[in-house]
Design an enzyme around this catalytic site. Sequence first.
Site, PDB file in Angstrom:
ATOM      1  N   CYS A  76      39.923  47.472  59.148  1.00  0.00           N
ATOM      2  CA  CYS A  76      38.912  46.856  60.007  1.00  0.00           C
ATOM      3  C   CYS A  76      38.315  47.907  60.942  1.00  0.00           C
ATOM      4  CB  CYS A  76      39.492  45.659  60.762  1.00  0.00           C
ATOM      5  SG  CYS A  76      38.205  44.635  61.528  1.00  0.00           S
ATOM      6  N   HIS A 178      40.785  42.244  56.475  1.00  0.00           N
ATOM      7  CA  HIS A 178      42.174  42.272  56.939  1.00  0.00           C
ATOM      8  C   HIS A 178      43.106  41.922  55.777  1.00  0.00           C
ATOM      9  CE1 HIS A 178      41.559  42.713  61.306  1.00  0.00           C
ATOM     10  NE2 HIS A 178      40.427  42.071  61.088  1.00  0.00           N
ATOM     11  N   GLU A 180      46.223  42.053  55.700  1.00  0.00           N
ATOM     12  CA  GLU A 180      47.406  41.368  56.236  1.00  0.00           C
ATOM     13  C   GLU A 180      47.159  39.879  56.475  1.00  0.00           C
ATOM     14  OE1 GLU A 180      45.126  42.495  59.968  1.00  0.00           O
ATOM     15  OE2 GLU A 180      45.379  43.251  57.926  1.00  0.00           O
TER      16      GLU A 180
END
EC number: 4.3.2.10
Length: 198
Positions: A76, A178, A180
């Site tokens: 990001c 992202h 994650e």
Amino acid sequence: MIAVIDYNAGNIRSVLYALERIGVEHVLTSDHDVIRAADKVIFPGVGAAESTMKHLNETGLTELIRSLKQPVFGICVGMQLLCSHSEEGDVPCIGVFPERVKRFRPVNGDKVPHMGWNNVKLSANNNWVSKEVDNDFCYYVHSYYVETGADTVATTEYCGVEYAAMLQKDNFYAAQFHPEKSAAVGEQIIRDFLAVDN
């Protein structure tokens, strides 16, 4: 050992939780020696480019990150700060990638920031992300994007602009979204990064 760079940015905990789920030994640190000695480095975060670059410059992390030889994964804002320049605050960035960071100009009612799921279209020069990721969806939250260039290994589109979803150059890897927070596909991308050897 995976070093996750602690540089006063937001949203780093989600990356730590993802690494815990995968079962990878990791440490959150701003210690130059620890970062330099790590097997791989993750450079994540959410924040404003100008204030973040000020912090990186003041702590010597800009030069450290630029000099790293092991695989580094920018996520990001981490991806954007690895580029040459950001329109956010009109600030020079770390300069690993020559691409520039630009602000979305809304069209057709598109909202900025861009928040939500968008696809990841792998480019022909991708050589590190698993092929099954192609055209799958990942989670994005950003108002600025990285223009496409020679280092682009995946693209997506928003506000009528095709932009870089992922970059790769030498030992530097990066994702605008992202991973994650992107469920199974995001975990696969993290695992793909952990498996690179250069």
